[in-house]
Design a protein around this motif. Structure first.
Motif, PDB file in Angstrom:
ATOM      1  N   GLY A  28      11.085  -1.247  -7.892  1.00  0.00           N
ATOM      2  CA  GLY A  28      10.338  -0.059  -7.583  1.00  0.00           C
ATOM      3  C   GLY A  28      10.855   1.057  -7.187  1.00  0.00           C
ATOM      4  O   GLY A  28      11.943   1.198  -6.748  1.00  0.00           O
ATOM      5  N   PRO A  29      10.362   2.396  -7.179  1.00  0.00           N
ATOM      6  CA  PRO A  29      11.064   3.584  -6.756  1.00  0.00           C
ATOM      7  C   PRO A  29      11.201   3.493  -5.195  1.00  0.00           C
ATOM      8  O   PRO A  29      10.426   2.907  -4.643  1.00  0.00           O
ATOM      9  N   HIS A  30      11.875   4.329  -4.869  1.00  0.00           N
ATOM     10  CA  HIS A  30      12.341   4.565  -3.317  1.00  0.00           C
ATOM     11  C   HIS A  30      11.068   4.873  -2.554  1.00  0.00           C
ATOM     12  O   HIS A  30      10.391   5.715  -3.113  1.00  0.00           O
ATOM     13  N   PRO A  31      10.796   4.495  -1.461  1.00  0.00           N
ATOM     14  CA  PRO A  31       9.551   4.722  -0.928  1.00  0.00           C
ATOM     15  C   PRO A  31       9.461   6.380  -0.362  1.00  0.00           C
ATOM     16  O   PRO A  31       8.510   6.898  -0.365  1.00  0.00           O
ATOM     17  N   SER A  32      10.606   6.796  -0.401  1.00  0.00           N
ATOM     18  CA  SER A  32      10.841   8.349  -0.044  1.00  0.00           C
ATOM     19  C   SER A  32       9.977   9.221  -1.177  1.00  0.00           C
ATOM     20  O   SER A  32      10.085  10.407  -1.002  1.00  0.00           O
ATOM     21  N   ALA A  33      10.112   8.593  -2.363  1.00  0.00           N
ATOM     22  CA  ALA A  33       9.523   9.336  -3.524  1.00  0.00           C
ATOM     23  C   ALA A  33       7.955   9.793  -3.520  1.00  0.00           C
ATOM     24  O   ALA A  33       7.544  10.597  -4.050  1.00  0.00           O
ATOM     25  N   ARG A  34       7.258   8.959  -2.476  1.00  0.00           N
ATOM     26  CA  ARG A  34       5.812   9.382  -1.982  1.00  0.00           C
ATOM     27  C   ARG A  34       5.849   9.507  -0.676  1.00  0.00           C
ATOM     28  O   ARG A  34       6.276   8.789   0.182  1.00  0.00           O
ATOM     29  N   VAL A  35       5.389  10.866  -0.554  1.00  0.00           N
ATOM     30  CA  VAL A  35       5.333  11.165   1.077  1.00  0.00           C
ATOM     31  C   VAL A  35       3.718  10.976   1.507  1.00  0.00           C
ATOM     32  O   VAL A  35       3.527  11.056   2.796  1.00  0.00           O
ATOM     33  N   GLY A  93       3.548  -3.904 -12.972  1.00  0.00           N
ATOM     34  CA  GLY A  93       2.384  -3.257 -11.915  1.00  0.00           C
ATOM     35  C   GLY A  93       3.149  -2.207 -11.015  1.00  0.00           C
ATOM     36  O   GLY A  93       2.613  -1.913 -10.035  1.00  0.00           O
ATOM     37  N   LEU A  94       4.310  -1.546 -11.577  1.00  0.00           N
ATOM     38  CA  LEU A  94       4.941  -0.664 -10.694  1.00  0.00           C
ATOM     39  C   LEU A  94       4.876   0.796 -11.724  1.00  0.00           C
ATOM     40  O   LEU A  94       4.399   0.633 -12.886  1.00  0.00           O
ATOM     41  N   SER A  95       4.824   1.772 -11.122  1.00  0.00           N
ATOM     42  CA  SER A  95       4.676   3.106 -11.689  1.00  0.00           C
ATOM     43  C   SER A  95       5.576   3.314 -12.994  1.00  0.00           C
ATOM     44  O   SER A  95       7.028   3.159 -12.582  1.00  0.00           O
ATOM     45  N   ALA A  96       5.268   3.684 -13.980  1.00  0.00           N
ATOM     46  CA  ALA A  96       6.181   4.069 -15.220  1.00  0.00           C
ATOM     47  C   ALA A  96       5.955   5.221 -15.573  1.00  0.00           C
ATOM     48  O   ALA A  96       6.252   5.639 -16.915  1.00  0.00           O
ATOM     49  N   ALA A 154       4.109  -1.230  -4.006  1.00  0.00           N
ATOM     50  CA  ALA A 154       4.994  -0.373  -5.051  1.00  0.00           C
ATOM     51  C   ALA A 154       4.234   0.552  -5.767  1.00  0.00           C
ATOM     52  O   ALA A 154       4.606   1.687  -6.085  1.00  0.00           O
ATOM     53  N   ARG A 155       2.916   0.355  -6.067  1.00  0.00           N
ATOM     54  CA  ARG A 155       2.081   1.357  -6.679  1.00  0.00           C
ATOM     55  C   ARG A 155       1.960   2.595  -5.827  1.00  0.00           C
ATOM     56  O   ARG A 155       1.904   3.768  -6.412  1.00  0.00           O
ATOM     57  N   PHE A 156       1.822   2.553  -4.795  1.00  0.00           N
ATOM     58  CA  PHE A 156       1.654   3.553  -3.758  1.00  0.00           C
ATOM     59  C   PHE A 156       3.079   4.214  -2.940  1.00  0.00           C
ATOM     60  O   PHE A 156       2.789   5.060  -2.276  1.00  0.00           O
TER      61      PHE A 156
END
Length: 283
Positions: free
Chosen positions: A215-222, A124-127, A254-256
């Motif tokens: 999941g990716p680090h939260p800072s990956a999405r601003v 369910g995470l970004s790939a 995680a998705r967002f």
């Protein structure tokens, strides 16, 4: 005329996941180079394949590569297989494949199962972008540095772990990863397959094979996502999976690329907005 080296992916658990092309290739080659001849023998018996098998594992690959290259140069076709999944990915075979290229021997991939993509597909995470880190070092400074390297990784992370270290590894990772979701996959495609969303279920059966997705680090999405989109995705996942709300919220966050607390607020806000819109249409 030189033979061909076939790099053949085999099932990671369920033998029915083997491809038609993979079966045909193993039936047609002259020789099979296997990481574990005993495990490969079970696969061959299941598909009634009778071919000579030689060992090619981590500790003898350098020694055996020369002999296999000589046989390829002599016109024999050879299939390279690992215990499970795609050879050379956290498995032996890289030395042989590299030597084949250097010798001008044709190398043909026979694609199939991989625990990496299998785990990603159900996380369910970004790939869209991800990094694979193999197995964590067992101990010492290398293990400390390994954990430090992934702390701020902006992409989704996939790695493997041994059953006797999985609980310790996840506990260490959870302390460092903070709000990042951790999905633990156990015994993929096997009868005891299990998916654990860490933080909502803290117990692991320490048996079998593990693939972990972080999941990716939260800072990956601003950019803050639209609350309606967050609420819609939450509802879709909850309805289709029947998972507890805490687990669904972990996946949505995680998705967002946002904290779970933020995702919860956006879901609530999106639901309120949808209800108001529905009420206004009914009036």
């Amino acid at each position: 005329m030189p033979g061909t080296l076939f790099v053949v992916a085999t099932p990671i658990g369920n033998l029915e996941d083997f491809t038609f092309r993979g079966v045909r290739t193993l039936k047609e080659v002259h020789l099979i180079a296997a990481e574990d001849t005993r495990r490969t023998a079970k696969l061959l018996a299941h598909y009634a394949i009778q071919k000579p098998v030689v060992s090619l594992r981590e500790h003898n690959e350098s020694r055996e590569t020369g002999r296999l290259i000589a046989r390829l140069q002599g016109g024999e076709d050879i299939a390279l297989v690992s215990d499970a999944g795609t050879p050379t990915i956290a498995d032996p075979g890289q030395t042989l494949v590299g030597a084949a290229h250097a010798a001008g021997i044709r190398v043909v991939p026979i694609p199939g199962a991989s625990a990496i993509t299998t785990a990603l597909s159900i996380s369910g995470l970004s790939a869209d972008q991800f990094v694979f880190l193999g197995f964590p070092p067992a101990s010492g400074q290398r293990r400390v540095e390994w954990f430090e390297s992934l702390t701020n990784e902006p992409k989704t992370i996939v790695f493997y772990e041994a059953p006797h270290r999985i609980s310790r590894t996840i506990q260490e990772l959870f302390k460092l990863a903070g709000i990042r979701p951790i999905i633990v996959c156990r015994e993929l495609t096997k009868i005891n397959e299990e998916l654990v969303i860490w933080g909502n279920k803290g117990h692991l059966i320490e048996r079998g094979e593990f693939a972990v997705v972080v999941g990716p680090h939260p800072s990956a999405r601003v950019e803050e996502p639209d609350d309606a989109c967050v609420a819609l995705l939450f509802g879709q996942i909850a309805e289709s999976t029947g998972l507890p709300e805490e687990s669904v919220l972990t996946m949505v966050a995680a998705r967002f690329g946002i904290p779970e607390t933020k995702a919860g607020k956006l879901v609530k806000k999106g639901r309120i907005r949808a209800k108001r819109a529905q009420d206004s249409q009914s009036a």
